[in-house]
Design an enzyme around this catalytic site. Structure first.
Site, short mmCIF file in Angstrom:
data_model
loop_
_atom_site.label_atom_id
_atom_site.label_comp_id
_atom_site.label_asym_id
_atom_site.label_seq_id
_atom_site.Cartn_x
_atom_site.Cartn_y
_atom_site.Cartn_z
N ARG C 96 31.08 33.68 30.03
CA ARG C 96 31.54 33.22 31.35
C ARG C 96 30.50 32.32 32.03
NH1 ARG C 96 35.69 32.17 32.25
NH2 ARG C 96 34.82 30.25 33.08
N LYS C 131 24.64 15.42 47.30
CA LYS C 131 25.62 16.49 47.56
C LYS C 131 26.02 17.18 46.26
CE LYS C 131 27.17 14.04 51.67
NZ LYS C 131 28.22 13.23 52.34
N LYS C 163 17.89 7.26 57.94
CA LYS C 163 19.25 7.44 58.46
C LYS C 163 19.23 7.37 59.99
CE LYS C 163 21.16 9.85 54.57
NZ LYS C 163 22.17 10.83 54.16
N GLU C 194 19.92 2.93 56.60
CA GLU C 194 21.36 3.01 56.88
C GLU C 194 21.66 2.24 58.16
OE1 GLU C 194 23.26 7.10 56.80
OE2 GLU C 194 23.62 6.57 58.90
N ASP C 216 27.16 1.91 56.29
CA ASP C 216 27.83 3.20 56.40
C ASP C 216 29.18 3.11 57.07
OD1 ASP C 216 27.84 5.99 55.92
OD2 ASP C 216 27.51 6.31 58.06
#
Lengths: 278, 278, 278, 278, 278, 278
Positions: C96, C131, C163, C194, C216
């Protein structure tokens, strides 16, 4: 994993981070194989070859390291100390970390050899201290032995060493410090105590409880007097301000040992390089 | 636990073993408290005070460390750098391990400061290398910055640096090495390549693929010629054989950077001591 | 142990707890041996076969895994991808955990392949993001490459990406943010920033300090205008709201890259099963 | 450190590597503080908020997280779920890793809620499986409960589940498999067995040794017949090929449970973002 | 590393500390090899031989251990149980740690055998408890089985066992405690509840929710009455105050199980020694 | 984490596995709080209370443990030794693991007290050995001291102890064994040697190199003769076959120490229980 394995793991992690060797990954095919020579580029006393090999085996258990010299050998540069064979990526990835270890160990061994030679023919023995690079205690102590000098305590656990701070902590009484040590220290460890004056030395001798006395930062005349006073009743160790030059003079005072922190904390790295063939 | 925490844990384990500090256990009552001063005993540039404090907190989170100086400060000896307060046993147990770290970090910072001062007024910047004591990468790199010099790559992961071995591994072609790097290296890292001849330098410039070129072991005249040839098209870094004396001469060649391994691998420990009051 | 080894250890521990596989212990004799086939039950792009094999070797180094396909292969179901042989208990215990890894990796590779195909023939490259499922960064990034798409930064350490929050933190000034990055970021990493408006883009271009600009959440028309304004002075990356449908349209705007979080965070597991023979 | 702590440590290490967040280090002063809001950007069932908070506390124990919603809440976007306060560097460094966890947990909880709603008013209960993202077993199982569905076994240790491979391994005999399980399994765990035909079901019922029977990949008509045959003598669980659409129909067959792997292995991440104020 | 590996690592570390076996290092050449016999010096039931061997393999993977007896064998002293061959240093270093494990495991197995023999011919089964030496749970539980007795729960995770404290915590209601357990406990674990009076037993039987009832500290007459009341509706386990003498009497009451903590927490070490030949 | 912390972590993991305490999770609300009393149920000498408390703090740092007795106290049952307060779940989860430690430590301390009392008024001191439960060396050695007996070596690192195997390994010569030990053992550890005959004892005395001699398995008459021969030139330690009865007789022989393995390897657990109030 012993302490050296953990130090190697730590060193590889700080060098490889999470993303690894981006140069090698980009340039070298996964299946490329290579050979390399470990080359002494200056004269040195060899130490740390096992640690050097172990770094490669952490990265890749299939790298083969053939030793061409032994710990304690006096190496005349240029000389090939070892030959390596394996995946080229593994050789390149482990190189720097492995060299950092052997260069430092050989630096310590070389300094220890010079110190040992300086007292040759006398009864004085040169000792290291606990001033070793963090994580490298065993490696540095081995390098000291490879060089021909001797080890003091390994750590805080294999010997009682009462320093000024301990004496102050029990109210300034050498006798009380020694009494507590005798009563409570582990059964099979000896007791050493640091003194800075001849009066303190006499107090120590009076108690009959010390096995070794450390004569801290005394000049040559005082050391001589200390040896005369001790008269063989305790082992005498001089400490502080040791240089290769002063060592012979200290030997003449009749002390048994001289301990030097610089041996392990300030030995320079010696130049050993890896030459990779394809 | 970050890398420094793990190094401290390792260093404390090699000093304490399984049985701990037998001297302190025998002599010092569990509830005795004390104060201590951290004293600079020679002139130095301070670095590693946070690491020093962290060792005490590993041993005993209740030890209080009051900083009296900051990283990068030029300290004139004798000067108290910090004051500590806490359980006397904790102060004695952590002392040596903590000193081993701050002495080495301050040694590196002091050497870095001397190097930075030697190039003051020129555009040359002094860089460290990856030749750092195992497990101490971040601490050593911080010490270099505290001294006023600059950091090269942190490790193998934050920059491509193509060395002779890599070039050989792709068949000896500088162009092919750079092409692979450009194609496969992480998107946001730059590419540096080592050259040992001016012809190699010209080949690198032809490709237009390198961001930085490392001029390895070139003499002053060759460095000058290299800078002339590069003509600002790449950043130029000299490496090899740096001493405080040679640095000014290298600055005059017009290279942008000079990297030095000795900065981190062979800095001596500087003398910092702990004086314990009761 | 690298990150994948640690993830596997963690996954096996949560599946086995302290008492192990009680079904297998009760039913299967310790010395029973078996064979198994790893079977693709739907079409997929293969990835994670090495991780799959490594799970079995964690449980039992003597399990033999014979690979019948390679990372990146387009597999048409039903197809046997690998054959395993070893102690039956080991096969059952690892099953598994091993499947959970290969199913997810192949899910990501398959999504990446579909995205890469959608931009085929254009200059647009599809990028992943950070991510990724926790603990699976390297595996997920490899799956993206196996699928034919490309990797953005590996983590926070191999590239500067400024960012909105960073810009706000330095007082809202794009110029100040870029100035600090240029001055203090590691020497060999590039700088990406960004922007959400064309005015911000112009401000970035004015500074000349950015290597890459992330556009963005801009619509197609704005992206086109951004590419026109940038005029090749920086690499342009679109981000936000990517679907397989929108990708072709984005390619037409002339941006260099498009990054997509869904590639790694929301790829479904693909159906791969283990059939055990005795 | 429990399993979640170890997963968080692993995830932070793969994101930070050895050199850390180079953007934040370059731009954000060490002592800058900030506030942030955790914002749901699409409708979802909340899960994983504790894990989210724990990531910040791994990075910096002084970050304060104020919860504004609870596990299991139906969130209507846009809605602020939590407020954070602390060192700005800590907020930026932990952000991505924390979001990766809560997005996935909320994705699972939301899918579980949809499934639970689909069987509302029937006696059917929806179960998860062991097909959870590696390292996230407890988090995923909690998310299933937060969504209102139910947990099957946690791992291989808290229940006997005899599958086709086990039956084959004991010579194909359902009776022998059950006999061994009864005799050797831990005293306080129940026995479940998978069957694929009604004949196998009858054989299981004959033995009287099973507590639960898993009806694997049966169509609706066969499930109905199975329930009729079982007649309450064992708990009946359907498995395989579950979708939100098929669930109501399965409920009508009278089985007690339906288990679904997709619930945990293929739930998409739901959109939750961190907005940082200064 | 499973729990036993971690216990062995811990035990070796506490025995070797940071400096290792100073006697062996001083006296025995690195390359000396030797043979040794593991000798039972009193009659015992053998258990822990695998753990014994594993200690040697931790120290040195090249030590060869040949087993001459099997777990569960009744050994008549003096008898050689195993032969070892390898580096003499490794044999000497691992000896004590390996003996500490096998002596304790064999002590437990021998006590378990005596208890199992005392109930031979009755339906009563002897169970262990969770009162095992810390870190040795699996080893102790295996020793119990090697002796011929049976295992209760492995830990807190593989069975519900409701004790007086739990009942008190839900307001003193046996029914409420059982109701919560039924509703929230893992699907495949059974429910056991401890009762101290016959009234509590009746209350438990009324609910029909318990699988097993633990009759705590009841005298023989009360146990008999309890069995009569239970009338086969639950499994009955007696606990408390078990000795070899009382076991036969307890068997006559008709309870199914008797559990004994002393089996694992107070078994003496049995005498097994290592004789080294050169 | 020191050795005890690691043992506690290991013990908690084997008790909690991956799924935790399923009874407590099902029955006890997360926010329920409780109080508990630690109760001695038989007369004992207290030891291990700190370890007991540490288990609770591993599970939950907020549990408060108030000590009502001290290590070494003679406790008359029934007596409350400590009071605890905290989350009810935490109290229930940690209970068994904490009791396993304190029961064993108090068992050892009680046996040590009985032995110490048996030699009261004589100069004989009772020593422990390295036959301690794995992972519990420090705890067991502390329990011996709490009981009033004394510690032999902590491990293999803080004393040289030459046994028959070592002597055989150097060719059977006591003199050669002692010579090597003197030359190569750490500077501050003493040398003890085991002898089985009076001839061996005389050989040892001849060398003048031993600090302590272990008289192994000698009968009372031989011990007396050994003491006469040694005549104060070495410390004399008897070992083997010690019982409470034989101790007084051994004291009369004039040996300095008697060492006993049973003290730590076969002390029974003493009965200490946790009573939880709500």
């Amino acid at each position: 994993m012993d302490a050296l394995d953990r130090l190697i793991a730590l060193a590889l992690e700080e060098d490889l981070g999470a993303a690894g060797d981006v140069t090698t990954s980009a340039l070298i095919p996964e299946d490329a194989r290579g050979r390399a020579e470990l080359l002494a580029k200056e004269d040195l006393v060899l130490s740390g070859l096992e640690a050097f090999a172990r770094v490669f085996h952490h990265v890749d258990p299939d790298v083969v390291v053939r030793r061409l010299a032994r710990a304690g050998d006096e190496i005349r540069a240029p000389k090939v100390i070892a030959e390596l064979q394996g995946r080229l990526r593994s050789l390149l990835i482990a190189e720097r970390t492995a060299l950092n270890l052997i260069q430092r160990a050989s630096g310590i061994a070389t300094m220890a050899r010079r110190a040992a030679e300086a007292v040759k023919g006398t009864r004085l023995k040169v000792l290291d201290t606990r001033k070793t690079p963090p994580g490298m205690r065993a490696l540095a102590k081995q390098a000291v032995r490879d060089g021909g000098a001797h080890n003091h305590r390994f750590g805080l656990f294999d010997g009682v060493l009462i320093k000024d701070n301990h004496i102050a902590a029990v109210g300034g009484s050498v006798r009380e410090a020694l009494r507590r040590a005798k009563e409570r220290a582990p059964r099979l460890v000896k007791i050493e105590i640091e003194v800075v004056t001849l009066d303190q030395l006499r107090e120590v001798l009076d108690t009959g409880l010390a096995d070794v006395v450390m004569l801290d930062n005394m000049d040559i005349a005082t050391l001589k007097e200390a040896v005369r006073i001790a008269d063989g009743r305790v082992v005498a160790e001089a400490s502080g301000g040791v240089t290769l030059n002063s060592v012979a003079e200290i030997a003449a005072t009749g002390v048994d040992y001289i301990s030097s922190g610089a041996l392990t904390h300030s030995a320079p790295n010696f130049d050993v390089a890896l030459d990779i063939d394809l």
